[in-house]
Structure formats: C-alpha cells, structure tokens
Enzyme design. Structure first.
Site, mmCIF file in Angstrom:
data_model
loop_
_atom_site.group_PDB
_atom_site.id
_atom_site.type_symbol
_atom_site.label_atom_id
_atom_site.label_comp_id
_atom_site.label_asym_id
_atom_site.label_seq_id
_atom_site.Cartn_x
_atom_site.Cartn_y
_atom_site.Cartn_z
ATOM 1 N N GLY A 239 -6.186 17.252 -7.607
ATOM 2 C CA GLY A 239 -5.965 15.509 -7.902
ATOM 3 C C GLY A 239 -7.327 14.929 -7.403
ATOM 4 O O GLY A 239 -7.528 13.976 -8.140
ATOM 5 N N ARG B 174 0.924 14.843 -12.704
ATOM 6 C CA ARG B 174 0.830 13.702 -11.736
ATOM 7 C C ARG B 174 0.376 12.447 -12.363
ATOM 8 O O ARG B 174 -0.618 12.593 -13.396
ATOM 9 C CB ARG B 174 -0.077 14.525 -10.691
ATOM 10 C CG ARG B 174 0.433 15.485 -9.809
ATOM 11 C CD ARG B 174 -0.507 16.047 -8.906
ATOM 12 N NE ARG B 174 -0.739 15.113 -7.685
ATOM 13 C CZ ARG B 174 -1.442 15.359 -6.852
ATOM 14 N NH1 ARG B 174 -2.127 16.590 -6.721
ATOM 15 N NH2 ARG B 174 -1.602 14.528 -5.871
ATOM 16 N N ASP C 138 -0.777 13.751 4.255
ATOM 17 C CA ASP C 138 -0.671 15.265 4.072
ATOM 18 C C ASP C 138 0.022 16.197 4.736
ATOM 19 O O ASP C 138 0.209 17.399 4.712
ATOM 20 C CB ASP C 138 -2.149 15.959 3.379
ATOM 21 C CG ASP C 138 -2.582 15.344 2.194
ATOM 22 O OD1 ASP C 138 -1.907 14.999 1.362
ATOM 23 O OD2 ASP C 138 -3.808 15.629 2.074
ATOM 24 N N LYS D 81 2.858 13.990 -5.065
ATOM 25 C CA LYS D 81 1.674 15.137 -4.543
ATOM 26 C C LYS D 81 1.932 16.223 -5.447
ATOM 27 O O LYS D 81 2.399 16.239 -6.432
ATOM 28 C CB LYS D 81 1.916 15.282 -3.208
ATOM 29 C CG LYS D 81 1.600 14.076 -2.143
ATOM 30 C CD LYS D 81 0.060 13.532 -2.120
ATOM 31 C CE LYS D 81 -0.122 12.397 -1.652
ATOM 32 N NZ LYS D 81 -1.550 11.706 -1.893
ATOM 33 N N ARG E 253 7.142 15.975 -2.646
ATOM 34 C CA ARG E 253 7.144 16.407 -1.139
ATOM 35 C C ARG E 253 8.223 15.870 -0.195
ATOM 36 O O ARG E 253 8.540 16.457 0.892
ATOM 37 C CB ARG E 253 5.933 16.183 -0.286
ATOM 38 C CG ARG E 253 4.886 17.255 -1.009
ATOM 39 C CD ARG E 253 3.560 17.267 -0.066
ATOM 40 N NE ARG E 253 2.628 18.111 -0.580
ATOM 41 C CZ ARG E 253 1.216 17.979 -0.513
ATOM 42 N NH1 ARG E 253 0.678 17.039 0.211
ATOM 43 N NH2 ARG E 253 0.391 18.905 -1.229
ATOM 44 N N ARG F 87 0.599 23.346 0.587
ATOM 45 C CA ARG F 87 1.293 22.544 1.778
ATOM 46 C C ARG F 87 2.619 23.032 1.994
ATOM 47 O O ARG F 87 2.850 23.278 3.197
ATOM 48 C CB ARG F 87 0.965 21.182 1.899
ATOM 49 C CG ARG F 87 -0.720 20.875 1.762
ATOM 50 C CD ARG F 87 -0.987 19.562 2.411
ATOM 51 N NE ARG F 87 -2.503 19.279 2.095
ATOM 52 C CZ ARG F 87 -3.390 19.652 2.656
ATOM 53 N NH1 ARG F 87 -3.351 20.653 3.493
ATOM 54 N NH2 ARG F 87 -4.793 19.452 2.081
HETATM 55 C C1 S3P Z 1 -7.468 12.793 -0.874
HETATM 56 C C2 S3P Z 1 -6.464 11.776 -0.701
HETATM 57 C C3 S3P Z 1 -5.096 11.667 -0.444
HETATM 58 C C4 S3P Z 1 -4.577 13.190 -0.110
HETATM 59 C C5 S3P Z 1 -5.360 14.313 -0.915
HETATM 60 C C6 S3P Z 1 -6.972 14.189 -0.797
HETATM 61 C C7 S3P Z 1 -8.869 12.538 -1.060
HETATM 62 O O1 S3P Z 1 -4.309 11.585 -1.937
HETATM 63 O O2 S3P Z 1 -3.224 13.203 -0.248
HETATM 64 O O3 S3P Z 1 -4.846 15.445 -0.269
HETATM 65 O O4 S3P Z 1 -9.565 13.331 -0.696
HETATM 66 O O5 S3P Z 1 -9.218 11.205 -1.270
HETATM 67 P P1 S3P Z 1 -4.031 10.018 -2.199
HETATM 68 O O6 S3P Z 1 -5.503 9.163 -2.268
HETATM 69 O O7 S3P Z 1 -3.771 9.882 -3.499
HETATM 70 O O8 S3P Z 1 -3.099 9.479 -1.142
#
Ligand code: S3P
Length: 430
Positions: free
Chosen positions: A94, A122, A317, A344, A348, A390
């Site tokens: 993501g 997502r 996370d 996520k 989760r 995770r």
């Molecule tokens: C991340 C931001 C988080 C986190 C992801 C990594 C990043 O997501 O859950 O594992 O590297 O910017 P969100 O920004 O959607 O909360």
C-alpha cells in the site's frame, strides 16, 4: 509454506531486526529524485521494498543491491524519471502504491499502477480525491477508485492544495507531499492526528524545504534534492513481535539492537509500559532525525489498558500484537478509534479477533476496535491467517505462548516485511 510452532518456556538472546520498511521505501523514492548517489544501509530486503526498487528501475533509475542489505540509487533529480514501458506493479505494498500515485501525477508521462489481489481491494479514494483536487487525472481501470489505476502525468497543470485530511494516514500525507513538489505554489496539509513523519524528515534530509507546525505541514514546489548516505534503523513494527514474545514468556530477557524509536512510531512502548512491562531503552543514537536505541525486554506480568485517540496512528501496525499481549494481561483492554485497521492488508479487527478466538482468547470486535479480557490460557491449533504478513507473525507469537503446538499455513507471507522471521524466533528459545 506451513510452519509448526511449539510452546516456549523461556526466550533469551539478542536480535537485530531488519531495517524499517517505511524508511526503506522512502529512501529509494528520495534517492531516485535526488541529484547524485544515495546509499541506503540496513535496507529492508523484503518483498514490499523490492517492489519499490523494481518500479524505479522501470522508470529509468539505476539501483544496485550490494551485499545483503545495502542499496545504492543513482538519482536523476525530480524531473529525471522516464516513462515506464510496463504497468507498475506494487504487489502487496500500500505504501508503494499510494506514494507513487502522488509522485506519478507530477510527471510528464502517463502510467498504470497495479498491485496484487489484496492491494486491488484496498481503498485508493483517500489519495485519489485530494490528488484530483490538485488537478491530477487518475482513473480506476476496472473499478473507479481501485487499482489498477491509470495516472495521467499532469506536471504542467498541478495546483497547490490546502487540504484537511479526514484520516490520520502517513501514506496519504506522503502522497500529497510528493505531488506538491510539482505544484504551482506552496501547499498545506492538515492532519487530524500526527502519523509517522518519515517523509517530512527525509525530504528535509535530502535538502528540501518543509515546515511542520503542530498538525499542519507546509510544502514548497520544485525542491532540489541531493543524494545522501543513510543508515536505516531497525523496524519497531518488526521488533514488536519479539518485544511481545519476551514480555509474555516468564523469565525471558531479550535485547533488540538499533531499533527506530521515532516518537511518531513508538506508541507500543508507551502502551506496554503503562501495562507494567519491564522495557528499558539504552544506547540511544539521536544524531540523525530518526533516533534509534537498544530495547531490553524482560518477561513481565501485565495489566489491561485503554488504547485510543492520538495514540492509534503511533502504533497502528502493532495493534494485532498488542491484542495478543492483552489476552495475557490482568483485566480488560479496550482498543478504540482504530477503524483504520479495517483497510490494512486484511480487515485487522476481524482477522485479529478471529485468530485469537481460535486460540481460545476472550476477545470481541467492536465497530472501531476490540475488547479483550485477560488473562486466558491459549491453546495451539491450525491457522490460516491468510495473505497478511502481520497476522502470520502475530499467530506465530501466539503459538509460542499457547499450550501444545500451532500450525500456520501460508506462512511465506512473512516475506512481505520480515524474511528470516521464523529463524529468529527459534533462535531465542532456551
Ligand atoms: C505506512 C503508513 C501506515 C502503515 C503502513 C505503512 C507508511 O498506513 O499502516 O504499514 O509507510 O506510510 P496508513 O498511512 O494508511 O495509516
């Protein structure tokens, strides 16, 4: 891959967790956009970050992998990327997809961004909506606001933005920061709560201008960035599994070396300390803007707590593994304000509750989190945590705590963020 985990009587040893995933992605991105060479030591050589490396290679950036975990990026400046000849595939990541969307809107070429089945489900509207407000053109090819997405290079047309984010998401914030480098004038981004600030830190480290005032970030267009040598700290989200394992296994003591303790990421340490954990932070290196330290954890009796509000983005996370810790704590633990868990790599809230119930935990889902009553004895069983790295790691640590033996299917999903995880778990038994 199927693995079997048995109950652990005691855990002892020293662990070097791999480099931080969020910082590794950003190191490649800013390295590519900088002038000159960037060297990233202790880079996370896991599937998510390898996808980011491959994508920048497909946009004409030379990236060398040296030894086990050093990456050398030959940057070409913010206008140096070239049109890819293939669809850019972020896989399960993501962070790669959302950050790239912002960056790609600022190019003078069109591209198509895609991902695996999980990433295609997502939500991307959280970045698509503000990027469109900047003048970007993004179009879901099969389904309006989902991957695969066609991104029109809109360099000449991008306008600045003054945007209040509805969710505290570092991915959204970072996507907008990257797009705003190509906008006509300075942009302002208001966060509802402070999320991880690695993009802000890295932009500044590479020589860009960015200003943070409480929850508001001001960015400036057309930065000139210069290649850097960075030593990436260990990932606290990976350390979280070992911290929890040691806390929940009596008479244990483990040392985690050089773990990143950036305050926007270290909420888990605050929560565990409030639950009564014996955790000490030593040898703090605060020279760079990404501080790191050794974390020493001893087996400890825990008591229930409440995790809510502005703490949530600081440990988003880590919530599944915190839920496991709560099953062993005396009393009730309440996790609130955590709706973001639903979008996520899996939902989760549902997957944490489902897995821990199979182990025999007393846990219920709520619309924005979970309620956990402890302590309960957990029993090993068969698990199919699905395609969420995770959840595989959380179920493995639950298997160490549980009576009997636990079988985990599809365990290879750990390679998304933590190759070598199972070997490190086994090395701690004594
Ligand atoms: C991340 C931001 C988080 C986190 C992801 C990594 C990043 O997501 O859950 O594992 O590297 O910017 P969100 O920004 O959607 O909360």
């Amino acid at each position: 891959m199927v693995i079997t985990v048995s109950h652990a009587n005691r855990l002892r040893g020293t662990i070097h967790v791999p480099g931080d995933k969020s910082i590794s992605h950003r190191g490649v991105i800013f390295g590519a956009l900088a002038q000159g060479t960037t060297r990233l030591d202790n880079f996370l050589m896991a599937d998510d970050c390898i996808n980011t490396i491959r994508i920048f290679g497909q946009m004409g950036i030379d990236i060398d992998i040296k030894g086990h975990n050093t990456v050398v990026v030959q940057g070409k400046g913010i206008y140096g990327l070239s049109a890819p000849e293939v669809q850019l595939d972020a896989g399960n990541s993501g962070t790669t997809a959302r950050l790239l969307m912002g960056l790609l809107t600022g190019q003078d070429f069109d591209s198509i961004l895609t991902g695996d089945d999980s990433l295609k489900r997502r939500p991307m509207d959280r970045v698509v909506i503000p990027l469109r407000a900047m003048g970007a053109q993004l179009m879901g090819i099969e389904n309006k606001e989902f991957l695969p997405m066609a991104v029109k290079g809109s360099r000449a047309k991008l306008q600045s933005i003054d945007y209040t984010m509805p969710v505290a998401s570092a991915q959204v914030k970072s996507s907008l920061i990257l797009a705003s480098m190509y906008a006509d004038k300075s942009s302002r981004i208001h966060q509802p709560a402070i999320s991880r600030n690695h993009t802000e830190i890295m932009l500044e480290t590479f020589g860009g201008r960015i200003h943070t005032n409480e929850k508001t970030i001001t960015t400036y267009p057309e930065p000139t960035l210069y290649g850097q040598d960075l030593l990436i700290p260990g990932d606290i989200s990976s350390a979280a599994y070992f911290i929890t394992a040691a806390l929940l296994t009596p008479d244990s003591e483990i040392v985690l070396k050089n773990v990143g303790i950036n305050p926007t990421r270290s909420g888990i340490l605050d929560v565990y300390k409030s639950m009564g954990a014996s955790i000490s932070i030593e040898r703090i290196h605060s020279g760079g803007k990404e501080p790191s330290a050794d974390i020493i954890v001893k087996g400890s009796p825990l008591k229930g707590t409440v995790v809510e509000g502005s703490l949530i983005p600081r440990l988003i996370d880590e919530l599944p593994i915190i839920a496991l810790a709560a099953t062993q704590a005396e009393g009730t633990t309440l996790i609130k304000d955590a709706e973001e868990l639903k979008v996520k790599e899996s939902n989760r809230i549902d997957s944490t509750v489902g897995i821990l119930k199979e182990f025999g935990a007393n846990i219920e889902a709520t619309p924005d989190g979970m309620i956990i009553e402890g302590p309960t004895v957990l029993f090993g069983t068969q698990h199919r945590p699905g395609s969420d790295h995770r959840m595989v790691m959380m179920a493995t640590i639950a298997g160490l705590i549980a009576q009997g033996s636990t079988t985990i299917h599809d365990a290879n999903w750990v390679n998304i963020s933590y190759p070598g995880f199972f070997e490190q778990v086994e090395a701690l038994r004594c």
